[in-house]
Design a protein around this motif. Structure first.
Motif, PDB file in Angstrom:
ATOM      1  N   ARG A  47      -1.599 -25.510 -86.802  1.00  0.00           N
ATOM      2  CA  ARG A  47      -1.558 -24.486 -88.027  1.00  0.00           C
ATOM      3  C   ARG A  47      -2.983 -23.875 -87.943  1.00  0.00           C
ATOM      4  O   ARG A  47      -3.721 -24.148 -87.320  1.00  0.00           O
ATOM      5  CB  ARG A  47      -1.468 -25.436 -89.390  1.00  0.00           C
ATOM      6  N   TRP A  48      -2.937 -22.727 -88.486  1.00  0.00           N
ATOM      7  CA  TRP A  48      -4.335 -21.741 -88.606  1.00  0.00           C
ATOM      8  C   TRP A  48      -4.686 -21.968 -89.497  1.00  0.00           C
ATOM      9  O   TRP A  48      -4.336 -21.829 -90.812  1.00  0.00           O
ATOM     10  CB  TRP A  48      -3.484 -20.338 -88.274  1.00  0.00           C
ATOM     11  N   VAL A  49      -6.076 -22.149 -89.620  1.00  0.00           N
ATOM     12  CA  VAL A  49      -6.898 -22.744 -90.846  1.00  0.00           C
ATOM     13  C   VAL A  49      -7.920 -21.580 -90.797  1.00  0.00           C
ATOM     14  O   VAL A  49      -8.848 -21.261 -89.880  1.00  0.00           O
ATOM     15  CB  VAL A  49      -7.630 -23.723 -90.432  1.00  0.00           C
ATOM     16  N   GLY A  50      -8.241 -21.148 -92.084  1.00  0.00           N
ATOM     17  CA  GLY A  50      -9.172 -20.076 -92.431  1.00  0.00           C
ATOM     18  C   GLY A  50      -9.367 -19.990 -93.922  1.00  0.00           C
ATOM     19  O   GLY A  50      -9.264 -20.992 -94.408  1.00  0.00           O
ATOM     20  N   THR A  51      -9.783 -18.819 -94.516  1.00  0.00           N
ATOM     21  CA  THR A  51     -10.109 -18.812 -95.927  1.00  0.00           C
ATOM     22  C   THR A  51      -9.025 -17.493 -96.528  1.00  0.00           C
ATOM     23  O   THR A  51      -8.882 -16.592 -95.674  1.00  0.00           O
ATOM     24  CB  THR A  51     -11.402 -18.629 -96.069  1.00  0.00           C
ATOM     25  N   ASP A  52      -8.859 -17.511 -97.786  1.00  0.00           N
ATOM     26  CA  ASP A  52      -7.912 -16.616 -98.299  1.00  0.00           C
ATOM     27  C   ASP A  52      -9.143 -15.520 -98.872  1.00  0.00           C
ATOM     28  O   ASP A  52     -10.395 -15.645 -98.600  1.00  0.00           O
ATOM     29  CB  ASP A  52      -7.336 -17.084 -99.527  1.00  0.00           C
TER      30      ASP A  52
ATOM     31  N   PRO B 129     -10.129 -22.285 -98.636  1.00  0.00           N
ATOM     32  CA  PRO B 129      -9.540 -22.827 -97.533  1.00  0.00           C
ATOM     33  C   PRO B 129      -8.013 -22.570 -97.548  1.00  0.00           C
ATOM     34  O   PRO B 129      -7.433 -22.744 -98.623  1.00  0.00           O
ATOM     35  CB  PRO B 129      -9.686 -24.412 -97.219  1.00  0.00           C
ATOM     36  N   GLU B 130      -7.452 -21.998 -96.465  1.00  0.00           N
ATOM     37  CA  GLU B 130      -6.158 -21.645 -96.305  1.00  0.00           C
ATOM     38  C   GLU B 130      -5.370 -22.015 -95.039  1.00  0.00           C
ATOM     39  O   GLU B 130      -6.292 -21.830 -93.945  1.00  0.00           O
ATOM     40  CB  GLU B 130      -5.926 -20.352 -96.379  1.00  0.00           C
ATOM     41  N   ALA B 131      -4.249 -22.617 -94.834  1.00  0.00           N
ATOM     42  CA  ALA B 131      -3.729 -22.956 -93.690  1.00  0.00           C
ATOM     43  C   ALA B 131      -2.386 -22.315 -93.582  1.00  0.00           C
ATOM     44  O   ALA B 131      -1.678 -22.208 -94.604  1.00  0.00           O
ATOM     45  CB  ALA B 131      -3.652 -24.567 -93.583  1.00  0.00           C
ATOM     46  N   LEU B 132      -2.235 -21.626 -92.376  1.00  0.00           N
ATOM     47  CA  LEU B 132      -1.224 -20.732 -92.172  1.00  0.00           C
ATOM     48  C   LEU B 132      -0.154 -21.256 -91.020  1.00  0.00           C
ATOM     49  O   LEU B 132      -0.668 -21.805 -89.997  1.00  0.00           O
ATOM     50  CB  LEU B 132      -1.242 -19.526 -92.069  1.00  0.00           C
TER      51      LEU B 132
END
Length: 73
Positions: free
Chosen positions: A42-47, A52-55
């Motif tokens: 999964r791709w982890v970053g921020t919205d 935190p946001e996982a795509l």
């Protein structure tokens, strides 16, 4: 005869995001890091609010991604 690097056309970016863990891409102007997990990455970053946001790779591809900070869309 000399050629300038700026006069040569650049190659288009790949259609799919990288698959190597710890790769970094930019999506919607924010960085995302590929986290390798058994069975699914999964791709982890921020919205946009810094949460935190996982795509999934499919979501990163759908939103548009680049290797640099510039916006894809």
């Amino acid at each position: 005869m000399t050629t300038s690097a700026t006069s040569e056309p650049s190659a288009p970016p790949p259609a799919t995001p990288p698959t190597v863990p710890c790769s970094v891409v930019w999506c919607d102007g924010r960085p995302y890091v590929l986290e390798g997990r058994p069975g699914r990455a999964r791709w982890v970053g921020t919205d946009y609010r810094g949460r935190p946001e996982a795509l999934s790779s499919a979501e990163v591809q759908r939103r548009g991604w680049t290797h640099s900070r510039r916006r894809a869309c």
